[in-house]
Design a protein around this motif. Sequence first.
Motif, PDB file in Angstrom:
ATOM      1  N   TYR A 207     -31.397  29.887  -9.118  1.00 23.61           N
ATOM      2  CA  TYR A 207     -32.341  30.864  -9.674  1.00 23.61           C
ATOM      3  C   TYR A 207     -32.817  31.801  -8.562  1.00 23.61           C
ATOM      4  O   TYR A 207     -32.759  33.037  -8.688  1.00 23.61           O
ATOM      5  CB  TYR A 207     -33.505  30.100 -10.300  1.00 23.61           C
ATOM      6  N   GLY A 208     -33.249  31.209  -7.451  1.00 25.00           N
ATOM      7  CA  GLY A 208     -33.696  32.026  -6.334  1.00 25.00           C
ATOM      8  C   GLY A 208     -32.586  32.890  -5.774  1.00 25.00           C
ATOM      9  O   GLY A 208     -32.809  34.059  -5.410  1.00 25.00           O
ATOM     10  N   PHE A 209     -31.379  32.335  -5.716  1.00 29.13           N
ATOM     11  CA  PHE A 209     -30.260  33.078  -5.142  1.00 29.13           C
ATOM     12  C   PHE A 209     -29.904  34.295  -5.998  1.00 29.13           C
ATOM     13  O   PHE A 209     -29.628  35.377  -5.472  1.00 29.13           O
ATOM     14  CB  PHE A 209     -29.044  32.156  -5.008  1.00 29.13           C
ATOM     15  N   VAL A 210     -29.921  34.124  -7.318  1.00 28.38           N
ATOM     16  CA  VAL A 210     -29.638  35.258  -8.209  1.00 28.38           C
ATOM     17  C   VAL A 210     -30.727  36.320  -8.063  1.00 28.38           C
ATOM     18  O   VAL A 210     -30.440  37.518  -8.013  1.00 28.38           O
ATOM     19  CB  VAL A 210     -29.507  34.775  -9.674  1.00 28.38           C
ATOM     20  N   ALA A 211     -31.981  35.875  -7.968  1.00 28.26           N
ATOM     21  CA  ALA A 211     -33.079  36.824  -7.762  1.00 28.26           C
ATOM     22  C   ALA A 211     -32.892  37.578  -6.440  1.00 28.26           C
ATOM     23  O   ALA A 211     -33.099  38.797  -6.360  1.00 28.26           O
ATOM     24  CB  ALA A 211     -34.418  36.084  -7.771  1.00 28.26           C
ATOM     25  N   PHE A 212     -32.476  36.871  -5.411  1.00 31.38           N
ATOM     26  CA  PHE A 212     -32.236  37.470  -4.098  1.00 31.38           C
ATOM     27  C   PHE A 212     -31.132  38.520  -4.192  1.00 31.38           C
ATOM     28  O   PHE A 212     -31.242  39.615  -3.632  1.00 31.38           O
ATOM     29  CB  PHE A 212     -31.862  36.357  -3.121  1.00 31.38           C
TER      30      PHE A 212
END
Length: 417
Positions: A207-212
């Motif tokens: 989730y964080g990686f996609v947001a990044f």
Amino acid sequence: MEEIQKAIRQMEAHKTEDAIKTLTNYLPEADEEERFTIAELYMQWGMLEEAKLVLHELIQRYPKELELKVMMAEIHIDLEEDDEAIEILNQFGPEDEDYLQALVQLADLYQAQGLFEVAEQKLLAAKQVEPNSAIIDFALGELAFSNGEYSKCIPYYENAMHHQPVIGDIEVATRLAEAYAANGEFEQSLEFFQQVEEDNPDVMFRYGFVAFQANRNDIAIHVWEELIEKDAYFQSVYPLLAQAYEAEGMPAEALEMAKKGLAKDEFNKELYHLAGTLSHRQGNKAEGYKWMREAVALDPGYKEAVLFLIENYKADGDYENIIDLINELIALGEEDPNYLWELAQAYEEEERFEDAYEQYNQAYPSLKEDTDFLKAYGYFLVEDGKMEEGKNVLEEYLKHDPADTEMEDFVERLKER
């Protein structure tokens, strides 16, 4: 059934050998129903070969009993005897009660064998029988996703989610989030990640990686901070969270996060590199060099860290450190002609011309097609008084770059001398 019950009690009392012996001794006397029960127990106890023998005999007697065939197929699957399982499952027809289950199992087996089109055919046949089955739609989505067909898998996942948001232990929203992300549709991906209720660390990381990737560093930071609170040893998140802080104009927090990561994983060369880069940017050169040297100490072949050190030592005019660094790398077996060239230039700056000459000579066989090297080497030779050698090297340079008229004039003047 008394002997069978006795075996069950023995197994519950952890008297495994006694339980198996009881069943084995009783099996020749058992009737068909008892044999079926014994086969089930063998399966529960992981005695698949023994269960297979019992079921094989029962199938010989009752070839139309499909439950026996379902059990036998399950055993073959567990034993990774895919061909035997496929042969049994293909015997099921549309009129059979277990036809749907057989099609889904066949699809799994064909997919495992790399026969993706056949697997899809089986699942589409199952979908004709049960058009609104979430499990079949989910299986079709999984098949398409595994083949990299992200646009194709999304409608199947959406259908599955509409009827059943959770399948097995998997939230379908997670799969949709991954599918949209893989398709480059990050905003839609984030919408589905926000619907995921589980706090699985791997899902939180993604989730964080996609947001990044979507330049939503605010979301990435929030999610990854929660992840670290939940699992402080999820080491992959530290360098990325540090980068997200830096991208949001929070350099102090970025450096602190890199250091926290190193406290959890002292052998992470990328974190040392990141800590070195961040320290250097914040004006703490000494600390930056210290972290970067740690990265090189961990992996002398880590060229990104080596080049950082060389370039920044050059900017500082610190050629002695370049000489020390490259000689250490050479002693450790790191063979790179560009290192020899850098070493030659450092010696040249330190006016250690014989050492520079030696390094230029060693680099020449590997870099004789590199025009920048030839030009630098040729000028060095001329300035060192080796006119004939310098002229020859610069003539080699002109063969590669005949348009350099300034060099052509310089070589002509050398010839006149």
